[in-house]
Each structure stands twice: as C-alpha cells, then as structure tokens.
Design a protein around this motif. Sequence first.
Motif, PDB file in Angstrom:
ATOM      1  N   PRO A 446       0.805  -1.235   0.000  1.00  0.00           N
ATOM      2  CA  PRO A 446       0.000   0.000   0.000  1.00  0.00           C
ATOM      3  C   PRO A 446       0.835   1.283   0.000  1.00  0.00           C
ATOM      4  N   GLY A 447       1.989   1.266   0.635  1.00  0.00           N
ATOM      5  CA  GLY A 447       2.788   2.482   0.739  1.00  0.00           C
ATOM      6  C   GLY A 447       3.334   2.983  -0.580  1.00  0.00           C
ATOM      7  N   VAL A 448       3.506   2.101  -1.568  1.00  0.00           N
ATOM      8  CA  VAL A 448       4.069   2.524  -2.866  1.00  0.00           C
ATOM      9  C   VAL A 448       3.064   2.351  -4.007  1.00  0.00           C
ATOM     10  N   ARG A 449       1.821   2.009  -3.648  1.00  0.00           N
ATOM     11  CA  ARG A 449       0.824   1.726  -4.685  1.00  0.00           C
ATOM     12  C   ARG A 449       0.531   2.959  -5.538  1.00  0.00           C
ATOM     13  N   HIS A 450       0.411   4.117  -4.900  1.00  0.00           N
ATOM     14  CA  HIS A 450       0.109   5.330  -5.670  1.00  0.00           C
ATOM     15  C   HIS A 450       1.269   5.668  -6.609  1.00  0.00           C
ATOM     16  N   THR A 451       2.494   5.579  -6.090  1.00  0.00           N
ATOM     17  CA  THR A 451       3.671   5.866  -6.922  1.00  0.00           C
ATOM     18  C   THR A 451       3.786   4.876  -8.069  1.00  0.00           C
ATOM     19  N   ALA A 452       3.490   3.605  -7.815  1.00  0.00           N
ATOM     20  CA  ALA A 452       3.600   2.573  -8.847  1.00  0.00           C
ATOM     21  C   ALA A 452       2.639   2.822 -10.003  1.00  0.00           C
ATOM     22  N   GLY A 453       1.542   3.516  -9.740  1.00  0.00           N
ATOM     23  CA  GLY A 453       0.553   3.771 -10.793  1.00  0.00           C
ATOM     24  C   GLY A 453       0.785   5.043 -11.576  1.00  0.00           C
ATOM     25  N   GLU A 454       1.891   5.752 -11.274  1.00  0.00           N
ATOM     26  CA  GLU A 454       2.096   7.059 -11.918  1.00  0.00           C
ATOM     27  C   GLU A 454       2.571   6.934 -13.354  1.00  0.00           C
ATOM     28  N   SER A 455       3.397   5.930 -13.656  1.00  0.00           N
ATOM     29  CA  SER A 455       3.937   5.780 -15.005  1.00  0.00           C
ATOM     30  C   SER A 455       4.377   4.343 -15.208  1.00  0.00           C
ATOM     31  N   ILE A 456       4.638   3.972 -16.451  1.00  0.00           N
ATOM     32  CA  ILE A 456       5.083   2.612 -16.739  1.00  0.00           C
ATOM     33  C   ILE A 456       6.437   2.335 -16.097  1.00  0.00           C
ATOM     34  N   GLU A 457       7.317   3.356 -16.064  1.00  0.00           N
ATOM     35  CA  GLU A 457       8.623   3.155 -15.442  1.00  0.00           C
ATOM     36  C   GLU A 457       8.495   2.928 -13.950  1.00  0.00           C
ATOM     37  N   ALA A 458       7.552   3.643 -13.311  1.00  0.00           N
ATOM     38  CA  ALA A 458       7.331   3.459 -11.876  1.00  0.00           C
ATOM     39  C   ALA A 458       6.810   2.045 -11.596  1.00  0.00           C
ATOM     40  N   THR A 459       5.872   1.593 -12.443  1.00  0.00           N
ATOM     41  CA  THR A 459       5.331   0.240 -12.263  1.00  0.00           C
ATOM     42  C   THR A 459       6.412  -0.815 -12.439  1.00  0.00           C
ATOM     43  N   LEU A 460       7.213  -0.690 -13.507  1.00  0.00           N
ATOM     44  CA  LEU A 460       8.265  -1.677 -13.776  1.00  0.00           C
ATOM     45  C   LEU A 460       9.344  -1.641 -12.701  1.00  0.00           C
ATOM     46  N   GLY A 461       9.607  -0.438 -12.153  1.00  0.00           N
ATOM     47  CA  GLY A 461      10.579  -0.326 -11.068  1.00  0.00           C
ATOM     48  C   GLY A 461      10.119  -1.051  -9.818  1.00  0.00           C
ATOM     49  N   VAL A 462       8.845  -0.894  -9.460  1.00  0.00           N
ATOM     50  CA  VAL A 462       8.290  -1.593  -8.304  1.00  0.00           C
ATOM     51  C   VAL A 462       8.249  -3.090  -8.577  1.00  0.00           C
ATOM     52  N   ALA A 463       7.888  -3.477  -9.823  1.00  0.00           N
ATOM     53  CA  ALA A 463       7.830  -4.898 -10.176  1.00  0.00           C
ATOM     54  C   ALA A 463       9.199  -5.557 -10.009  1.00  0.00           C
ATOM     55  N   ALA A 464      10.254  -4.852 -10.381  1.00  0.00           N
ATOM     56  CA  ALA A 464      11.607  -5.408 -10.251  1.00  0.00           C
ATOM     57  C   ALA A 464      11.965  -5.642  -8.789  1.00  0.00           C
ATOM     58  N   LYS A 465      11.526  -4.740  -7.898  1.00  0.00           N
ATOM     59  CA  LYS A 465      11.823  -4.885  -6.477  1.00  0.00           C
ATOM     60  C   LYS A 465      11.037  -6.032  -5.839  1.00  0.00           C
ATOM     61  N   LEU A 466       9.870  -6.360  -6.423  1.00  0.00           N
ATOM     62  CA  LEU A 466       9.046  -7.433  -5.871  1.00  0.00           C
ATOM     63  C   LEU A 466       9.551  -8.813  -6.266  1.00  0.00           C
ATOM     64  N   GLY A 467      10.492  -8.862  -7.215  1.00  0.00           N
ATOM     65  CA  GLY A 467      11.024 -10.156  -7.652  1.00  0.00           C
ATOM     66  C   GLY A 467      10.013 -10.929  -8.482  1.00  0.00           C
ATOM     67  N   PRO A 468       9.951 -12.265  -8.289  1.00  0.00           N
ATOM     68  CA  PRO A 468       9.021 -13.079  -9.096  1.00  0.00           C
ATOM     69  C   PRO A 468       7.568 -12.619  -8.989  1.00  0.00           C
ATOM     70  N   ARG A 469       7.183 -12.091  -7.797  1.00  0.00           N
ATOM     71  CA  ARG A 469       5.797 -11.612  -7.645  1.00  0.00           C
ATOM     72  C   ARG A 469       5.484 -10.464  -8.592  1.00  0.00           C
ATOM     73  N   GLY A 470       6.509  -9.698  -8.967  1.00  0.00           N
ATOM     74  CA  GLY A 470       6.282  -8.532  -9.813  1.00  0.00           C
ATOM     75  C   GLY A 470       6.183  -8.852 -11.287  1.00  0.00           C
ATOM     76  N   ASP A 471       6.553 -10.089 -11.677  1.00  0.00           N
ATOM     77  CA  ASP A 471       6.504 -10.435 -13.105  1.00  0.00           C
ATOM     78  C   ASP A 471       5.108 -10.289 -13.684  1.00  0.00           C
ATOM     79  N   ALA A 472       4.102 -10.523 -12.844  1.00  0.00           N
ATOM     80  CA  ALA A 472       2.718 -10.439 -13.324  1.00  0.00           C
ATOM     81  C   ALA A 472       2.300  -9.016 -13.674  1.00  0.00           C
ATOM     82  N   LEU A 473       3.102  -8.014 -13.262  1.00  0.00           N
ATOM     83  CA  LEU A 473       2.752  -6.623 -13.543  1.00  0.00           C
ATOM     84  C   LEU A 473       3.242  -6.143 -14.914  1.00  0.00           C
ATOM     85  N   VAL A 474       4.196  -6.841 -15.500  1.00  0.00           N
ATOM     86  CA  VAL A 474       4.829  -6.345 -16.735  1.00  0.00           C
ATOM     87  C   VAL A 474       3.832  -6.272 -17.893  1.00  0.00           C
ATOM     88  N   GLY A 475       3.095  -7.364 -18.117  1.00  0.00           N
ATOM     89  CA  GLY A 475       2.116  -7.376 -19.208  1.00  0.00           C
ATOM     90  C   GLY A 475       1.041  -6.306 -19.048  1.00  0.00           C
TER      91      GLY A 475
END
Length: 528
Positions: A446-475
Amino acid sequence: MTTAVPDSRVPEAVHRRRWAILGVLMLSLLIVVLDNSILNVAIKTISTPAPTGLGATQSELEWAINAYTLVFAGLLFTAGLLGDRLGRKKVLLGGLVVFGAGSALAAFSGSPDQLIAFRALMGLGAAFVMPATLAVLMNVFEREEQPKAIGIWAGGVGLAIAIGPITGGVLLDHFWWGSVFLINVPIVVLALALMLWLVPDSRDPNPGRIDPVGVVLSVIGLVLLVYGIIKGGQLADFTDATVLATIGAGLAVLVAFVVFEKRSDHPSIDVTYFKNKVFSAAIGAIGLVFFALMGVTFFSVFYTQSVRGYSPLQTGLLMLPLAAAQLIFAPRARLVVDRFGNRATTTGGMLLIAAMLCAFAALEADTPIWLLEVIFFLMGTGMAHIMTPTSVVIMQALPREKAGSASALSNTFRQVGGALGIAVLGSVLSTAYRSGIESHLGSVPPGVRHTAGESIEATLGVAAKLGPRGDALVGPANDAFLHAMHVTALWGAGVALVGALVVALYLPGRPKERQPGQEEQELVPAGE
C-alpha cells in the motif's frame, strides 16, 4: 559604403560573409535544440534509480523539461528587447556563457530537484541565444534572401533534432547520464570563439523599454498553469481543489498580464502585433504544432524503450527519420510556398501531422517497427512545411529593426506551446495509464501503490523490487501504457486539426503576380 541593393542597410563586408555568419548562428542554435533532443532519449535513464539515474518520477521528468522551457519562454521577449538595446552579439555571447555553465552544473546534479534548478538556469541562457540568432540573420541578409536563409536555419533545427537522440544514445551507452549535458560545454566554447571572430553586432536604433512587471506576471502565470496541469495528471484527478485553484490562479495571472500589457506604454508583448490576422495565425500555428509534437516525443521514448525494449542508442536511431525529413524539406519548403501559397502548404503540413498522430493510436507492442519509421518521417515532413512558411511570415511581418521582437514572439509561442503540450498530454498519459493499471496493483504494498501507478517506469521499477511476484505486472503495465498512448495521440491529433483550421482560414493563399510592395505594406503595419 557599398550595398547589395539600393535600400539595403547591410554593409558590403558583412554581406560577403553572410553564409559563414549563418553557419555560426546555426551552431549556436544547435546547442539549444540539441539539448532538448538529447534529453528526450535520456528521460528513461534519468527515471531509473541511482546509480544509473536519479530515480525521477514522471512529474519530476516533466518539470526537468518544463523548468527549462518555462524560463526560456518567459524571458524570450525581454531577451529580444535587451538584444535590440544592448546589441545582439553581446546578448548572444552572454547567453552562451550562462547556458554552458548551466549545462556543466546539470551534468553533476545529485537529485531531481537539482536537475530541475540547473535546467532552469540553462533556460535562462537559451532565452538570450535563440531570438538573437534569428535577429542577427535578419540583419545580415537582404529581404529577398531571407526566406532561403530562414529555410536553412530551420533545417539546422532538423539537424540538431537528428543528431541529438543519436548523440545521446552513444553517450548513454558509454558514459553516465550527466554526459548528455556535459557535451554542450565544448560546443559552447567553439561557438563563442567563432562568434567573436565573424558575427557583427546590431541593435534597434529605437529599442523598447524593459517591462519587469510583465515578465514577472507571465512567468508566474505560466508556472502556476503548468504546475496545476502536471499535478492533475499526477493525482489523476483534475477536480482536486488544489489542482483547480492552481490552474485558476495561473489563468487569472495570465489575464492580468494581458490587461497590463494592453495598458503599458512599454509592454513586453505589443498586442497590436496580433491585429494582423496573418501574423496571429502563423504564431498560433507554431504554438499548436509544438503542443502536439512535444507531447508525442515525450511518450514515444517510453514506447520504444519500455514497451519495445530498445536501448537509448537504438531509440535515437529510430527517431532519425523525424529529423531527416526536416533537414531535407525545411530548406525546400519555400519552393512549395512559391507554387501553392502559405495557406495550402501549412494546412497540408498540419493535416499530415494530425494523420500521423492518429496512426500512433494504432501502434501495438508487436507492430512492425518500419511503420513507426514511416510515421516519424511523415511527421518531420509535415513539420518542415509548417515551420519554414510560418517563420518567414512572422519575421517579415515586422520592420527589420524589430527582428528581435518578432523572433522572440515566435519562439515564445513555440516554447509555451511545447510546455503546455508536455504538461497537458503528459497529464492525459498519466491519467489514462493510472486508470488502466490501478486494478492490477493489488499485490503492490500500500505504501508505494500510488507511486507505482504514476507511469510505466514506476510500475516496472516496483515490479523489479518485488522479484518473481512482480513479473505479473509487466504485461498489464505494457497494455495500460499502450492504451494511454493511444488516447494521448488522439488528443494531439485533435490539437493539430485545430491548427489546420486556423491556418486554412487566415494564412494568405497563393501569391499574386509580383506585388512585392503591396505585400510588404499589408504585413508591416502589424509592428507599427
């Protein structure tokens, strides 16, 4: 003193070296345009976390571009007046020194805030360079050679746009992100040396007075307006009280600026210029085309690098057709104007840009890349057939002594149009992206959810930090970005269509049979 034609005020010695002078002016122009075209390729790198970049958010990236643009636009007219008063060569030299210093400082910025501040300093220097180059040009070429010289000058813009992304890509492949700014320094040094040697000084024998109140009002109004628009996109809520209050305050200050200018006996912008419909339409066309194009350039870099996976150098090469078309067609656009007139040429250019923006709305993640190349080339072709005829109309609409004012007005509308394009279309992109990605952010803390939704780079950056869990965000991130890009491109196309309507209604048609005296009398009163 001998002159090229009986009524010329160009000394023979200056007339003989006019093409060498044009080359020096184009070199000075090169660094101003080169800087923005290099930055377009570097914005994704700057948005990545340290040490690769600065970890800038999308709104900070928009401000890194617009801090330069707003200072540039806000001071252009005052810079033009100072050039008229103090001498264009002195102002050019001073502007280059400030621009070079700002570039060196920007290269070593330690945070996005520092980069924004030093970009503003670069904008201060550029404001004194751009109008002076065109003003000097108008004073070293005779009237009959001015369209050709302006066409070559406009082609120089295309050259800068061409080599900027490629240069940026090469630098980013081999050096750190700050090298895209440091490259300006040696170019500044070379331009200073050549200018001291070749370029003559010139000034307006009856210069206008400086208008500090007008300058302050225009800068404050534009900053408030752009801040409100960018904030609305960041929050994805243009009904937010802060957003509405900021945009409203910006519009109110700009209205106060116009009222003050109309009543002032030494205005920054002489509103009587706009009584000439031809002049107003040409100025408006420049503002609208850069509104559409700057927004497209902003999101196309994320399309090529984030969605398609190209490197900065490959992205620079992909953007080459856009610049190559301007370089090829800008010097030749005057021939099209001679045959078909300003109205048909410029309207055709606007319609071509609108069509290519609509084509952007059809691009997908697997679209053959050669289609993007065709789109870029045709966009550059359209731009070349807008900038050259409108620049000639604007510069010849005022007496030679007011060349600095005409150049400043042209560039002010170009920069303001570009700043608003990045702010408005960037906010459309942010809002549309957030609406598309929000439902997929459930696995994000929840703490980074708003930032993650700001741009594709923000989303991909958060996805990379989440590891395998973040792979589902790329598509979903790619899909959301493509939808947002399509929406933004259609908004840009709508703006280009408005521009086509303006020039179709008000620009002159095909030139009548040799009536140069009458044509000049129709245009000149706008500056009296």
